[in-house]
Structure formats: C-alpha cells, structure tokens
Design a protein around this motif. Structure first.
Motif, PDB file in Angstrom:
ATOM      1  N   SER A 261     -33.044  34.103   9.173  1.00  0.00           N
ATOM      2  CA  SER A 261     -34.192  33.219   8.981  1.00  0.00           C
ATOM      3  C   SER A 261     -33.723  31.788   8.772  1.00  0.00           C
ATOM      4  O   SER A 261     -32.818  31.534   7.977  1.00  0.00           O
TER       5      SER A 261
ATOM      6  N   ASN B  59     -35.176  27.883   7.979  1.00  0.00           N
ATOM      7  CA  ASN B  59     -36.324  27.052   7.611  1.00  0.00           C
ATOM      8  C   ASN B  59     -36.386  25.847   8.537  1.00  0.00           C
ATOM      9  O   ASN B  59     -35.379  25.171   8.736  1.00  0.00           O
TER      10      ASN B  59
ATOM     11  N   ASP C  88     -43.974  30.546   5.716  1.00  0.00           N
ATOM     12  CA  ASP C  88     -43.287  30.534   4.419  1.00  0.00           C
ATOM     13  C   ASP C  88     -44.257  30.089   3.331  1.00  0.00           C
ATOM     14  O   ASP C  88     -45.239  29.396   3.615  1.00  0.00           O
TER      15      ASP C  88
ATOM     16  N   GLU D 236     -31.614  34.791   4.839  1.00  0.00           N
ATOM     17  CA  GLU D 236     -32.245  33.487   5.015  1.00  0.00           C
ATOM     18  C   GLU D 236     -31.185  32.429   4.758  1.00  0.00           C
ATOM     19  O   GLU D 236     -30.497  32.467   3.728  1.00  0.00           O
TER      20      GLU D 236
ATOM     21  N   GLU E  39     -38.857  29.797   9.936  1.00  0.00           N
ATOM     22  CA  GLU E  39     -39.815  29.773   8.832  1.00  0.00           C
ATOM     23  C   GLU E  39     -40.466  28.393   8.740  1.00  0.00           C
ATOM     24  O   GLU E  39     -39.779  27.386   8.609  1.00  0.00           O
TER      25      GLU E  39
END
Ligand code: C2E
Ligand code: MG
Ligand code: MG
Ligand code: MG
Length: 294
Positions: free
Chosen positions: A118, A120, A182, A59, A152
């Motif tokens: 990943s 965000n 998330d 991530e 996410e």
C-alpha cells in the motif's frame, strides 16, 4: 520573582511564535535538498487478514531522517511539501522506493511474494499532469505486478466536487492499480459520491477502531462501515488495532484486514525483510525460525 517569571513566560511565548514559522521555513528549504541527500526512508507496517492473522501486505510510511533533527514524522513535513509544490517529487520518490523494495523482496526470496504493497498518494500527486507517466515508470522500472499495488487516497481528499480526481482514479484502476480510501469515516463523502468512485476497499479510520470496545457509538460506526463496504463488495481494513479484544471483535464483524500496534508498528526495512522470509518459509512448509510477531 513573579515579574521575572512572567517575563520568561512571555519570552518563551514570543519565542514559540517565532520558531514555529521559522522551523517550517527551514524544513521547507531543507526538503528541497533532502531527496538528493537520501534523507527520506520508508517504514513498512504489516497488514494482516482476519480472523486468521496472516501477513497479507505492508503499508509504506515515509520518514525523514533529518541530519540535525533526527526522524521527523510525515504529519510534520507532508503538509509543508503540499504547500510548497514538493509533493509530486516526494510522492514520486515514495512510489519508486516502495516498488523497488517490493522487487527486492521478490529477489531475496527468489519468487513473487504473495503480498500487497500500500502506498499513500496525495491528491496533488494524482492531479499532476505527469501523474500517469510517473506512476507507470515506477512500476515498470521495478517489474512488480501492478495488481499488488494499492494506492491509498484519504477520504478528505475526495471531498469537494472536482471531477478530475474520480477520473484519474478510474484511469489508474483501469491500469491495474487497486484503490483504497484511507481514513474512511472522517471525510464527508456522500454515498452517491462513494458509488461514483472506482475503488477496491475502505480503511476504517483509527479514531473509530481504537475506542470501539468501550464506546458503543464507535462500535456502531465500525459495524456500519463494514456492512456498507460488504454491500458494495469492497475490502474492509481496520487501522489502529491495539489490543486483542478489538482484533477479535473486528473478526466477528467480518472485517477482512487489520493493521495496528497489536500486530506490529511500522518497521524498518530489515525487520520487514524478516517477516517476508518467515512467510515464504511458512508457505514452503518449513517452520519459521523467527517469531512471526514483532
Ligand atoms: P495513514 O496512511 O492513515 O497511516 C496510518 C498511520 O497510523 C501511520 O502513522 C501509522 O504509524 C499509524 N498507526 C498504525 N497503527 C497504529 C496503531 O495501532 N495505533 C496508533 N496510534 N497509530 C497507528 P504515520 O506513519 O505517522 O503516518 C501518518 C500519515 O502520514 C499517514 O496516515 C498518511 O496519511 C501520511 N503519510 C505517510 N506516509 C506517506 C507517504 O509516503 N505519502 C503521503 N502522501 N502521505 C503519507
Ligand atoms: Mg494510509
Ligand atoms: Mg489512515
Ligand atoms: Mg477474511
């Protein structure tokens, strides 16, 4: 003496009240220049499969290396970016930097790496009119496989009844991105809403994962989210795994993936490089010369 102390306390109090908004203002103006000055950077936190604990992806987590203040965590500046119309620019920087890094790993090991990435994304970024071209460009410029990129979106962002966000997510998924919710469990998405969102997985919020071994209610919530996710054929991720017992219990619950300080903290890129190389050597059948744990 007491009076002086009282005054000092009082002064400190008014000082705080003034420095808070001032700090925000300062960061806000600094942030406008920070992208050009290259002050942002990404850290990468490993995501492992359960129960075998193999590295399956990273991530990307943003940090701001502020010239005077040092590393600033996202909780401090993401809200400022959101409030000041800077989130789309910042988010675009993140997607480009993350995709470029994925490509760099690929080039480094000379093959596509079997890892996901990943990223965000803030809701403002997704409802922006240029959202698709910006994301498409980041992916195309890097040449990475779009199917390896997971966007996410927080559950809180999906609350409310706007139709635009589900529409956007559906279109992004059709383009090939994977979509994860998330901080799942902290928002207020109803089951019917969840059903309408085109998603690939749920990330169980760390506030349920951390106490699950000693708080039966938290354990029950985690177990229920896993069951719900399985029933909907979604991938399940646990965030905030800090000890062996929790990792083992999540494995027994058949949670698919885990992330947390037990395995690794978010890592600067050179440390993540090492993990990618270890993985590729391992897959090639050569013994890794570095410990897999960090
Ligand atoms: P998140 O997406 O839920 O990321 C997980 C956060 O939990 C990260 O904090 C990570 O460092 C932390 N964490 C991971 N494992 C553990 C653990 O075992 N124990 C504990 N106590 N914490 C753990 P971080 O990096 O400070 O990020 C905070 C939030 O800021 C993220 O939460 C995400 O919502 C947001 N954020 C970070 N990077 C970006 C970005 O590039 N774009 C956007 N829009 N938001 C971002
Ligand atoms: Mg996240
Ligand atoms: Mg989270
Ligand atoms: Mg599994």
């Amino acid at each position: 003496q007491a009076k002086a102390q009282g005054r000092a306390r009082c002064l400190a109090f008014t000082d705080d009240m003034r420095t808070e908004p001032l700090l925000t203002l300062k960061l806000q103006s600094d942030m406008r220049r920070a992208i050009e000055r290259d002050e942002f950077l990404l850290y990468y936190q490993p995501i492992l499969s359960l129960p075998d604990r193999r590295l399956t992806g990273f991530e990307a987590l943003i940090r701001w290396n502020h010239a005077q203040r040092g590393l600033i965590p996202p909780a401090t500046f993401i809200p400022i970016a959101e409030e000041n119309g800077l989130m789309t620019d910042l988010g675009d920087w993140v997607t480009n930097a993350a995709c470029r890094q994925m490509r760099a790993w690929q080039d480094r090991v000379g093959a596509p790496v079997p890892l996901s990435l990943s990223i965000n994304v803030a809701p403002t970024q997704l409802i922006h009119p240029e959202a698709f071209p910006l994301l498409d460009r980041a992916v195309a410029a890097s040449g990475v496989d779009i199917g390896r990129i997971k966007l996410e979106v927080t559950e809180t962002a999906l609350a409310g009844d706007a139709e635009l966000l589900p529409q956007r997510l559906r279109a992004l998924r059709e383009r090939g991105f994977r979509i994860l919710i998330d901080d799942f469990g902290t928002g207020y998405s109803s089951l019917s809403r969840l059903h309408r969102f085109p998603i690939d997985g749920l990330k169980i919020d760390q506030s349920f994962v951390k106490p699950m071994l000693y708080d039966p209610d938290s354990a029950a919530i985690v177990r229920t989210i896993v069951a719900l996710g399985k029933a909907l054929e979604l991938d399940l991720f646990a965030e905030g795994v800090e000890d062996e017992g929790t990792a083992a219990e999540l494995g027994r619950m058949q949670c698919d993936f885990a992330q947390g300080y037990l395995f690794a903290r978010p890592l600067p890129v050179d440390a993540a490089d090492g993990l990618v190389e270890d993985l590729m050597e391992e897959l090639a059948g050569k013994p890794a010369d570095r410990p897999v744990r960090t």
